[in-house]
Design an enzyme around this catalytic site. Sequence first.
Site, PDB file in Angstrom:
ATOM      1  N   ASP A  29      78.156  36.179  51.794  1.00 61.46           N
ATOM      2  CA  ASP A  29      78.276  35.467  50.520  1.00 61.46           C
ATOM      3  C   ASP A  29      79.482  35.860  49.658  1.00 61.46           C
ATOM      4  O   ASP A  29      79.337  36.079  48.435  1.00 61.46           O
ATOM      5  CB  ASP A  29      77.007  35.661  49.695  1.00 61.46           C
ATOM      6  CG  ASP A  29      75.767  35.097  50.362  1.00 61.46           C
ATOM      7  OD1 ASP A  29      75.887  34.477  51.432  1.00 61.46           O
ATOM      8  OD2 ASP A  29      74.668  35.292  49.808  1.00 61.46           O
ATOM      9  N   LYS A 127      72.630  29.198  53.704  1.00 61.58           N
ATOM     10  CA  LYS A 127      71.252  29.582  53.395  1.00 61.58           C
ATOM     11  C   LYS A 127      70.905  29.176  51.973  1.00 61.58           C
ATOM     12  O   LYS A 127      71.779  29.004  51.123  1.00 61.58           O
ATOM     13  CB  LYS A 127      71.048  31.084  53.604  1.00 61.58           C
ATOM     14  CG  LYS A 127      71.961  31.980  52.790  1.00 61.58           C
ATOM     15  CD  LYS A 127      71.842  33.429  53.230  1.00 61.58           C
ATOM     16  CE  LYS A 127      72.707  34.359  52.408  1.00 61.58           C
ATOM     17  NZ  LYS A 127      72.299  34.447  50.994  1.00 61.58           N
ATOM     18  N   CYS A 172      71.353  40.291  48.989  1.00 63.24           N
ATOM     19  CA  CYS A 172      71.528  39.610  50.275  1.00 63.24           C
ATOM     20  C   CYS A 172      72.001  40.540  51.386  1.00 63.24           C
ATOM     21  O   CYS A 172      71.610  40.370  52.542  1.00 63.24           O
ATOM     22  CB  CYS A 172      72.460  38.415  50.104  1.00 63.24           C
ATOM     23  SG  CYS A 172      71.738  37.149  49.008  1.00 63.24           S
TER      24      CYS A 172
END
Length: 226
Positions: A29, A127, A172
């Site tokens: 990310d 996601k 994450c």
Amino acid sequence: MPDIGSGLLAVPNLDMDLNSDTDALLVIDVQNDFCPGGALAVAGGDQVVPVLNTLARKFAHVVLTQDWHPAGHISFASAHPGAQPYTTITVAYGEQTLWPDHCVQDTTGAAFHPALSIPHAEHIVRKGFRKDIDSYSAFIENDHLTPTGLEGYLREHGITRVFVCGLAYDYCVRFSAIDGTALDFECFVIEDASRAVDLPGSVEAADQAFEEAGIQRIKAADLLTP
């Protein structure tokens, strides 16, 4: 924020020689909204970019993940009247932290940081694109049932070790490493190639989770030193 490198575990017997066939770098990310100026900015988030660009050149297999939320996503405080960001609610799959709107599909905030340069990355996992389920982990969404497909991809490519880094260390990156380990991949977290959101207690909780799961935390230099 606390020094997430301060809890580095000693790994005197760790073989850090990379195997181009069975090792993968998992970059979590690194998107505009998680970098300074973004909607959910992580302090120093952009500082990991040059480290990641250098690290990635050591790996034949690189996978990127990308938060990819629809408008009105369940994790957005704005989707729950009267709710405030950084509070928690209970949803069908358990506790859900509410965040500012971030990484909305096809927006500049959802794009990778413009300085991230990993042209040989071979796979991108999007996601959090299901409106009613959040997804911290690159492997399994927050309902603990819905797979992202990453496990199958890595197995089909013969990957056995996964080096996890990116944004954010305490969310994450944490859940990706934990889930990857539970799926029998040998996972490592590269601490100085990650940065934390750093909500109260979140970094300490991540450190404890890594220790309990036997996940070793390393430095980029462990992989870059000849």
